[in-house]
Scaffold this motif. Structure first.
Motif, PDB file in Angstrom:
ATOM      1  N   THR A 252      46.384  38.869  34.398  1.00 49.96           N
ATOM      2  CA  THR A 252      46.609  39.958  34.826  1.00 49.96           C
ATOM      3  C   THR A 252      47.348  39.952  36.232  1.00 49.96           C
ATOM      4  O   THR A 252      47.486  41.419  36.159  1.00 49.96           O
ATOM      5  CB  THR A 252      45.409  40.609  34.466  1.00 49.96           C
ATOM      6  N   LEU A 253      47.426  39.477  37.330  1.00 50.67           N
ATOM      7  CA  LEU A 253      47.963  39.971  38.400  1.00 50.67           C
ATOM      8  C   LEU A 253      49.275  39.457  38.592  1.00 50.67           C
ATOM      9  O   LEU A 253      49.709  38.113  37.699  1.00 50.67           O
ATOM     10  CB  LEU A 253      47.189  39.710  39.877  1.00 50.67           C
ATOM     11  N   GLU A 254      50.110  40.385  39.622  1.00 47.16           N
ATOM     12  CA  GLU A 254      51.865  39.631  39.867  1.00 47.16           C
ATOM     13  C   GLU A 254      51.147  38.042  40.161  1.00 47.16           C
ATOM     14  O   GLU A 254      50.205  37.228  41.072  1.00 47.16           O
ATOM     15  CB  GLU A 254      52.149  40.373  40.390  1.00 47.16           C
ATOM     16  N   ARG A 255      51.875  36.709  40.681  1.00 49.83           N
ATOM     17  CA  ARG A 255      52.143  35.868  40.986  1.00 49.83           C
ATOM     18  C   ARG A 255      51.392  35.675  42.533  1.00 49.83           C
ATOM     19  O   ARG A 255      50.490  34.943  42.784  1.00 49.83           O
ATOM     20  CB  ARG A 255      53.319  35.590  40.924  1.00 49.83           C
ATOM     21  N   SER A 256      52.259  36.684  43.569  1.00 49.02           N
ATOM     22  CA  SER A 256      51.795  36.600  44.653  1.00 49.02           C
ATOM     23  C   SER A 256      50.374  37.040  44.960  1.00 49.02           C
ATOM     24  O   SER A 256      49.839  36.126  46.089  1.00 49.02           O
ATOM     25  CB  SER A 256      52.819  37.741  45.521  1.00 49.02           C
ATOM     26  N   THR A 257      49.820  38.189  43.867  1.00 49.92           N
ATOM     27  CA  THR A 257      48.747  38.511  44.206  1.00 49.92           C
ATOM     28  C   THR A 257      48.065  37.323  43.694  1.00 49.92           C
ATOM     29  O   THR A 257      46.689  37.319  44.587  1.00 49.92           O
ATOM     30  CB  THR A 257      48.025  39.076  43.736  1.00 49.92           C
ATOM     31  N   GLN A 258      48.785  36.748  42.592  1.00 49.67           N
ATOM     32  CA  GLN A 258      47.243  35.519  42.185  1.00 49.67           C
ATOM     33  C   GLN A 258      46.976  34.007  43.300  1.00 49.67           C
ATOM     34  O   GLN A 258      46.151  33.998  43.284  1.00 49.67           O
ATOM     35  CB  GLN A 258      47.945  34.297  40.885  1.00 49.67           C
ATOM     36  N   LEU A 406      35.033  43.138  32.264  1.00 50.07           N
ATOM     37  CA  LEU A 406      34.788  42.557  33.799  1.00 50.07           C
ATOM     38  C   LEU A 406      36.013  42.062  34.235  1.00 50.07           C
ATOM     39  O   LEU A 406      36.801  42.243  34.885  1.00 50.07           O
ATOM     40  CB  LEU A 406      34.286  41.223  33.557  1.00 50.07           C
ATOM     41  N   LYS A 407      37.099  41.981  33.494  1.00 47.10           N
ATOM     42  CA  LYS A 407      38.813  41.475  33.386  1.00 47.10           C
ATOM     43  C   LYS A 407      39.571  43.168  34.162  1.00 47.10           C
ATOM     44  O   LYS A 407      39.979  42.860  35.143  1.00 47.10           O
ATOM     45  CB  LYS A 407      39.262  41.545  32.288  1.00 47.10           C
ATOM     46  N   GLN A 408      39.171  43.755  33.832  1.00 42.41           N
ATOM     47  CA  GLN A 408      39.320  45.739  34.474  1.00 42.41           C
ATOM     48  C   GLN A 408      38.619  45.348  35.279  1.00 42.41           C
ATOM     49  O   GLN A 408      39.730  45.920  36.793  1.00 42.41           O
ATOM     50  CB  GLN A 408      39.195  46.193  33.353  1.00 42.41           C
ATOM     51  N   VAL A 409      37.600  44.658  36.083  1.00 41.50           N
ATOM     52  CA  VAL A 409      37.188  45.674  37.073  1.00 41.50           C
ATOM     53  C   VAL A 409      36.974  44.451  37.881  1.00 41.50           C
ATOM     54  O   VAL A 409      38.000  45.142  39.357  1.00 41.50           O
ATOM     55  CB  VAL A 409      35.544  45.018  37.493  1.00 41.50           C
ATOM     56  N   LEU A 410      37.949  43.111  37.428  1.00 37.00           N
ATOM     57  CA  LEU A 410      38.032  42.559  38.694  1.00 37.00           C
ATOM     58  C   LEU A 410      39.747  42.716  39.096  1.00 37.00           C
ATOM     59  O   LEU A 410      40.006  42.399  40.408  1.00 37.00           O
ATOM     60  CB  LEU A 410      37.801  40.144  37.826  1.00 37.00           C
ATOM     61  N   ASN A 411      40.676  43.222  38.306  1.00 35.20           N
ATOM     62  CA  ASN A 411      41.855  43.582  38.503  1.00 35.20           C
ATOM     63  C   ASN A 411      41.213  44.232  39.108  1.00 35.20           C
ATOM     64  O   ASN A 411      42.489  44.391  40.290  1.00 35.20           O
ATOM     65  CB  ASN A 411      42.531  43.653  37.280  1.00 35.20           C
ATOM     66  N   HIS A 412      41.236  45.003  39.790  1.00 30.79           N
ATOM     67  CA  HIS A 412      40.910  46.613  40.333  1.00 30.79           C
ATOM     68  C   HIS A 412      40.134  45.758  41.872  1.00 30.79           C
ATOM     69  O   HIS A 412      41.598  45.694  42.822  1.00 30.79           O
ATOM     70  CB  HIS A 412      39.851  48.081  40.070  1.00 30.79           C
ATOM     71  N   TRP A 414      40.049  42.202  42.920  1.00 33.62           N
ATOM     72  CA  TRP A 414      41.368  41.971  43.187  1.00 33.62           C
ATOM     73  C   TRP A 414      43.176  42.244  43.797  1.00 33.62           C
ATOM     74  O   TRP A 414      43.430  42.236  44.673  1.00 33.62           O
ATOM     75  CB  TRP A 414      42.211  40.630  42.662  1.00 33.62           C
ATOM     76  N   THR A 415      43.124  43.241  43.589  1.00 37.32           N
ATOM     77  CA  THR A 415      44.763  44.280  43.893  1.00 37.32           C
ATOM     78  C   THR A 415      44.029  45.088  45.293  1.00 37.32           C
ATOM     79  O   THR A 415      44.971  44.776  45.601  1.00 37.32           O
ATOM     80  CB  THR A 415      45.083  45.231  42.783  1.00 37.32           C
ATOM     81  N   SER A 416      42.846  45.330  45.486  1.00 33.60           N
ATOM     82  CA  SER A 416      43.183  46.056  46.691  1.00 33.60           C
ATOM     83  C   SER A 416      42.587  45.035  47.564  1.00 33.60           C
ATOM     84  O   SER A 416      42.908  45.955  48.377  1.00 33.60           O
ATOM     85  CB  SER A 416      41.576  46.976  46.021  1.00 33.60           C
ATOM     86  N   LEU A 417      41.833  44.375  47.306  1.00 37.67           N
ATOM     87  CA  LEU A 417      42.497  43.094  47.965  1.00 37.67           C
ATOM     88  C   LEU A 417      43.411  42.701  48.481  1.00 37.67           C
ATOM     89  O   LEU A 417      43.609  42.784  50.040  1.00 37.67           O
ATOM     90  CB  LEU A 417      41.191  42.066  47.805  1.00 37.67           C
ATOM     91  N   TRP A 418      44.474  42.390  47.700  1.00 33.30           N
ATOM     92  CA  TRP A 418      45.684  42.325  48.247  1.00 33.30           C
ATOM     93  C   TRP A 418      46.606  43.755  48.933  1.00 33.30           C
ATOM     94  O   TRP A 418      47.071  43.505  49.765  1.00 33.30           O
ATOM     95  CB  TRP A 418      46.220  42.375  46.783  1.00 33.30           C
ATOM     96  N   ASP A 419      46.262  44.885  48.781  1.00 29.41           N
ATOM     97  CA  ASP A 419      46.603  46.186  49.329  1.00 29.41           C
ATOM     98  C   ASP A 419      46.132  46.069  51.032  1.00 29.41           C
ATOM     99  O   ASP A 419      47.367  46.031  52.007  1.00 29.41           O
ATOM    100  CB  ASP A 419      45.849  46.926  49.231  1.00 29.41           C
ATOM    101  N   VAL A 420      45.061  45.665  50.927  1.00 26.88           N
ATOM    102  CA  VAL A 420      44.415  45.002  52.561  1.00 26.88           C
ATOM    103  C   VAL A 420      45.445  43.845  52.824  1.00 26.88           C
ATOM    104  O   VAL A 420      45.270  43.623  55.132  1.00 26.88           O
ATOM    105  CB  VAL A 420      43.024  44.926  52.852  1.00 26.88           C
TER     106      VAL A 420
END
Ligand SMILES: [Zn+2]
Length: 538
Positions: A252-258, A406-412, A414-420
């Motif tokens: 569910t993430l963008e390639r760079s975030t993956q 869990l998919k929604q929680v992980l997406n959230h 991981w997106t935050s970790l990518w932000d930092v």
């Protein structure tokens, strides 16, 4: 299969009539079950209907649809050969109506392909594709394909719909009936000869993602052992982790975030500590706080990133509420992440909790709370959330599931970790062009100083390399300085070597001018005498 009038087609064909068949096929899938249904009619007279199973583990709707078309095509093929009608005259027309545009596209694209494509065998559900294409191309009559929109009976009574749509509804009903009343999970798929080959791993037929499945089967056990050793997990702890949902959440993430999350999960981030170790960084210190070694954990727990941490916990709380999370799970998850960000070996107390939460906290304590950020959740999280979905009357269990949660929680997370990580990169490389240029020059400065420090050791003929004063050199743009360093470094190395060899050639060693102090080493007696303390003069 309903075959009440097996002779019908033969009779019609032998009468020399011009026939137009209508064929509709449909498929359905749910969890590890799948089914299909199809119907053949001439004008408004239904001649044959059929329903049956979809073979394969977790078949999915595309495979179910494909099975419907394969079954109908196989029936027609067998019928024509059984009644020995190799080339009926006049040729009947078969109009095939399917509600899956992707299946029609795939069949037509491969039917019209003018070249051989050996790589097709790696496509998902290739066994069915090859079977369908083989039969269609060898049928004595041509089939043309049309798309029909599915579920049109949701808003309009079936009788009021056009006949083709009604037929699609019939096929859907046949597939649903088989799915509800007869479908069974299947691991082995009956071999389809046209596919030429079939891959079975541990008693399960593989229908999709062949390279990944082969890699997993070949190296999975070694990776499991590696992860258990690295994280100090026992086998039961390893098995208590849900490994399925994180791999789906990753998609569910963008390639760079993956890529970032995969590197983070396997401790392969280019942190300052790592880059310093491999001599690709001047320092191992964090680019934000400048005094703590930058490990992967420090990136998220750096004292300078408290605003990001508060935002992560606040927005995660909102996401958990939005996804109807069991209230105690919300509290435990937020407390766990807060703990993991403040202490890498954080352990949560299980005291004063209900039994199901005691087992959840203990299970996650064994895995480690910092692993939550890497997506390593105990299966207990999903079990408790699934129970909550089933028992809370306000939640619709047909649209919600613990896996989706869990998919929604992980997406959230991981997106935050990518932000930092983006913030951290800005701290390291600068936020705007001017800051980035300044950071680049800061990085190059020690190299320039080291090169200029060699000037006193060079021969006079090589000294002009450093004619430009160092202050002026450092004022140049970073790109110019980097080019100068790249060009000059080998020259300076050569010049230093020349200076050394000149020195050795033109200067004599000092030893020949010195007399030997003692002809030979001390004997043992002499050594003892040397060590003996001088007697005091009384
Ligand atoms: Zn820091």
């Amino acid at each position: 299969m309903s075959l009440t009038r097996p002779q019908t087609l033969r009779t019609l064909l032998s009468a020399g009539n011009e026939l137009i068949f209508q064929l509709t096929t449909d498929g359905g899938a749910r969890d590890d079950l799948g089914s299909f249904g199809w119907e053949i009619a001439i004008e408004r007279e239904i001649i044959w209907t059929c329903k049956g199973p979809t073979f394969g583990q977790l078949p999915g709707s595309f495979r179910a649809e494909s099975y419907g078309l394969l079954s109908a095509a196989l029936f027609l093929d067998v019928y024509f050969s059984y009644y020995d009608t190799p080339s009926p005259d006049p040729q009947p027309i078969i109009k095939c109506y399917i509600d899956s545009m992707s299946l029609i596209d795939r069949v037509l694209r491969n039917l019209n392909r003018t070249y051989v494509n050996p790589s097709r065998c790696l496509a998902s559900d290739y066994d069915l594709e090859s079977g369908i294409l083989f039969i269609i191309t060898n049928l004595p009559i041509a089939i043309s394909f049309f798309h029909v929109k599915s579920h049109q009976d949701d808003a309009v009574p079936v009788e009021a719909l056009p006949w083709i749509v009604q037929m699609n509804v019939h096929a859907d009903q046949l597939a649903t009936d088989y799915l509800d009343n007869h479908a069974k999970p299947s691991s082995i798929v009956p071999f389809i000869p046209a596919s030429g080959a079939r891959l079975n791993i541990n008693g399960i037929t593989i229908n999709r993602r062949f390279p990944q499945q082969l890699r997993l089967a070949a190296s999975g056990p070694n990776i499991c052992t590696h992860l258990m050793t690295r994280n100090n997990w026992t086998e039961p702890t390893f098995r208590s982790i849900n490994w399925t949902v994180p791999s789906k959440a990753l998609l569910t993430l963008e390639r760079s975030t993956q890529i970032f999350i995969i590197k983070f999960a396997h401790d392969h981030l280019p942190t300052r500590r790592h880059m310093y170790r491999i001599k690709q960084a001047e320092t191992d210190k964090c680019p934000a706080c400048h005094h703590i070694v930058e490990s992967a954990w420090h990136i998220f727990s750096c004292p300078r990133r408290s605003i990001w941490r508060e935002k992560l916990l606040k927005t995660l709380h909102d996401t958990l509420s939005h996804n109807r999370t069991q209230p105690d799970l919300t509290l435990i998850l937020l407390q766990g992440i807060r703990g993991a960000l403040s202490n890498p070996t954080f352990q949560m107390s299980a005291a004063n909790r209900e039994p199901q939460f005691v087992s959840l906290v203990n299970a996650q304590n064994k895995i480690g709370w910092q692993h939550i950020l890497k997506g390593r959740f105990s299966n207990r999280w999903l079990q408790i959330q699934q129970l909550h979905i089933r028992t809370d009357p306000d939640i619709d269990p047909t649209t919600q599931s613990s896996e989706r949660w869990l998919k929604q929680v992980l997406n959230h997370i991981w997106t935050s970790l990518w932000d930092v990580w983006i913030i951290r990169n800005a701290d390291l490389h600068g936020r705007d062009n001017a800051e980035q240029e300044q950071k680049r020059k800061e990085k190059l400065r020690p190299h320039v100083i080291a090169l200029y420090a060699t000037v006193d050791s060079l021969l006079a003929c090589d000294k002009p390399i450093f004619d430009t004063p160092i202050r002026d050199r450092l004022k140049a743009p970073s790109r110019e300085i980097a080019t100068w360093i790249r060009l000059v470094t080998p020259t300076v190395k050569r010049a230093l070597a020349d200076a050394k060899s000149y020195l050795l050639r033109t200067n004599h060693r000092i030893e020949p001018f010195m007399t030997i102090a003692r002809p030979d080493p001390l004997t043992r007696d002499e050594q003892v005498n040397e060590l003996r303390p001088v007697s005091r003069l009384d």
